[in-house]
Design a protein around this motif. Structure first.
Motif, PDB file in Angstrom:
ATOM      1  N   ARG A 176       4.692   1.958 -11.722  1.00  0.00           N
ATOM      2  CA  ARG A 176       4.886   3.454 -11.591  1.00  0.00           C
ATOM      3  C   ARG A 176       6.193   3.562 -11.013  1.00  0.00           C
ATOM      4  O   ARG A 176       6.711   2.915 -10.340  1.00  0.00           O
ATOM      5  CB  ARG A 176       3.764   4.031 -10.538  1.00  0.00           C
ATOM      6  CG  ARG A 176       2.302   3.707 -11.089  1.00  0.00           C
ATOM      7  CD  ARG A 176       1.468   4.857 -10.240  1.00  0.00           C
ATOM      8  NE  ARG A 176       0.279   4.824 -10.789  1.00  0.00           N
ATOM      9  CZ  ARG A 176      -1.107   3.966 -10.341  1.00  0.00           C
ATOM     10  NH1 ARG A 176      -0.781   3.108  -9.277  1.00  0.00           N
ATOM     11  NH2 ARG A 176      -2.217   4.114 -10.728  1.00  0.00           N
ATOM     12  N   PRO A 177       6.753   4.967 -11.367  1.00  0.00           N
ATOM     13  CA  PRO A 177       7.974   5.404 -11.068  1.00  0.00           C
ATOM     14  C   PRO A 177       7.830   5.595  -9.271  1.00  0.00           C
ATOM     15  O   PRO A 177       6.897   6.039  -8.723  1.00  0.00           O
ATOM     16  CB  PRO A 177       8.200   6.657 -11.689  1.00  0.00           C
ATOM     17  CG  PRO A 177       7.461   6.759 -12.771  1.00  0.00           C
ATOM     18  CD  PRO A 177       6.087   5.716 -12.293  1.00  0.00           C
ATOM     19  N   ALA A 179       9.155   7.405  -7.517  1.00  0.00           N
ATOM     20  CA  ALA A 179       9.197   9.092  -6.941  1.00  0.00           C
ATOM     21  C   ALA A 179       7.816   9.570  -7.038  1.00  0.00           C
ATOM     22  O   ALA A 179       7.681  10.500  -6.501  1.00  0.00           O
ATOM     23  CB  ALA A 179      10.130   9.717  -8.041  1.00  0.00           C
ATOM     24  N   ARG A 180       7.053   8.717  -7.811  1.00  0.00           N
ATOM     25  CA  ARG A 180       5.507   9.334  -7.676  1.00  0.00           C
ATOM     26  C   ARG A 180       4.806   9.063  -6.219  1.00  0.00           C
ATOM     27  O   ARG A 180       3.799   9.677  -6.122  1.00  0.00           O
ATOM     28  CB  ARG A 180       4.669   8.157  -8.723  1.00  0.00           C
ATOM     29  CG  ARG A 180       5.049   8.820 -10.400  1.00  0.00           C
ATOM     30  CD  ARG A 180       4.152   9.933 -10.858  1.00  0.00           C
ATOM     31  NE  ARG A 180       2.638   9.702 -10.882  1.00  0.00           N
ATOM     32  CZ  ARG A 180       2.142   8.933 -11.870  1.00  0.00           C
ATOM     33  NH1 ARG A 180       2.844   8.408 -12.799  1.00  0.00           N
ATOM     34  NH2 ARG A 180       0.853   8.664 -11.562  1.00  0.00           N
ATOM     35  N   ASN A 181       5.416   8.278  -5.514  1.00  0.00           N
ATOM     36  CA  ASN A 181       4.793   8.090  -4.317  1.00  0.00           C
ATOM     37  C   ASN A 181       5.456   8.595  -3.277  1.00  0.00           C
ATOM     38  O   ASN A 181       6.723   7.824  -2.719  1.00  0.00           O
ATOM     39  CB  ASN A 181       4.480   6.579  -3.759  1.00  0.00           C
ATOM     40  CG  ASN A 181       3.633   6.297  -2.857  1.00  0.00           C
ATOM     41  OD1 ASN A 181       3.987   7.071  -1.980  1.00  0.00           O
ATOM     42  ND2 ASN A 181       2.760   5.281  -2.841  1.00  0.00           N
ATOM     43  N   ALA A 182       5.520   9.645  -2.840  1.00  0.00           N
ATOM     44  CA  ALA A 182       6.558  10.437  -2.116  1.00  0.00           C
ATOM     45  C   ALA A 182       6.809   9.877  -0.675  1.00  0.00           C
ATOM     46  O   ALA A 182       7.839   9.697  -0.066  1.00  0.00           O
ATOM     47  CB  ALA A 182       6.242  12.027  -1.912  1.00  0.00           C
ATOM     48  N   MET A 185       8.591   6.437  -1.204  1.00  0.00           N
ATOM     49  CA  MET A 185       9.966   6.626  -1.490  1.00  0.00           C
ATOM     50  C   MET A 185      10.719   7.094  -0.363  1.00  0.00           C
ATOM     51  O   MET A 185      11.937   6.445  -0.097  1.00  0.00           O
ATOM     52  CB  MET A 185       9.957   7.999  -2.553  1.00  0.00           C
ATOM     53  CG  MET A 185      11.106   8.408  -2.998  1.00  0.00           C
ATOM     54  SD  MET A 185      12.032   7.109  -4.073  1.00  0.00           S
ATOM     55  CE  MET A 185      13.473   7.817  -4.539  1.00  0.00           C
TER      56      MET A 185
END
Length: 247
Positions: A176-177, A179-182, A185
């Motif tokens: 997964r990117p 950025a999908r997990n704030a 991140m």
């Protein structure tokens, strides 16, 4: 929970909790590699089975059993049952001297000692279903080139650790990117910022950074800038139990 160790030899090799020390780690200035917590944790997450005698092994590059020569440094009554040329093709077979039994759901990983570097020969790893197996397994090392190697008395020839391997089949790796997990991140960005700034200070010879020498976030189980609560079950030192005699 118990790891049951049933000797299959009159004088089985000694089993000790995994030790953190490694010769190559000791040789660094200020023993720098010990700052890498994953290394020392790997070294101690299991038990070592130790050579009961010193011996040399020499392989001429051939594919037959007789192409490996095994010679103890001193006569030893158990040597002929301990180390053998059994599989040919430059493979040395060790007999650990125990039949192991683990609780239901647990298997045993038998491998070389983690981060134990030995020139000219490579340990082979095996996963064994010791929850039911009624006979012992062997530990094998394969020469990486023709030549001579030595094993010293007290040197680990096998490292055993326990794994719950059956549930692994239930895992689905998912890419997964970030950025999908704030939350993650933000934690990663804070760490990257501190790491970049610290390395720049080290490069410039900043006296405070030089004195600190290394960042300890992971070693201490901390987040940079306290962006999240530290983990309560973080471990930075492991000392497993030594075997005891039981009825």
């Amino acid at each position: 929970m118990e790891l049951e160790c049933y000797p299959t030899a009159d004088r089985p090799p000694e089993i000790v909790p995994g030790r953190p020390q490694r010769a190559w780690m000791e040789s660094f200035a200020d023993r720098h590699p010990y700052r890498c917590l994953p290394l020392t944790m790997a070294n101690t997450t299991g038990w070592e089975i130790l050579c009961p005698m010193s011996f040399s092994a020499e392989w001429n590059g051939g594919v037959y059993q007789e192409d490996i020569t095994l010679i103890p440094d001193n006569p030893h009554p158990d040597f002929h049952n301990f180390a053998k040329s059994h599989f040919s093709h430059g493979v040395i077979t060790f007999h650990p001297g125990y039949l192991f039994r683990t609780p239901p759901g647990w298997s045993m990983m038998a491998q070389g000692p983690p981060n134990h570097v030995k020139d000219g020969i490579q340990p082979l790893a095996g996963l064994v279903e010791t929850e039911w197996l009624p006979f012992p397994f062997t530990m094998n090392w394969i020469f990486t080139r023709p030549g001579r190697v030595s094993f010293r008395k007290g040197e680990p020839f096998c490292f055993i650790t326990l794994v719950q391997d059956k549930p692994l089949a239930e895992f689905q790796p998912v890419i997964r990117p970030l950025a999908r997990n704030a939350d993650l991140m933000g934690q990663y960005t804070a760490w990257e910022k501190h790491r970049t700034e610290f390395n720049a200070k080290i490069y410039r010879g900043d006296p405070e950074a030089t004195k600190e020498a290394w960042q300890r976030f992971y070693f201490r189980g901390e987040y940079p800038d306290a962006v999240a609560e530290p983990p309560k079950d973080h471990v930075n030192k492991r000392r497993l139990k030594a075997p005891k005699f039981g009825g």
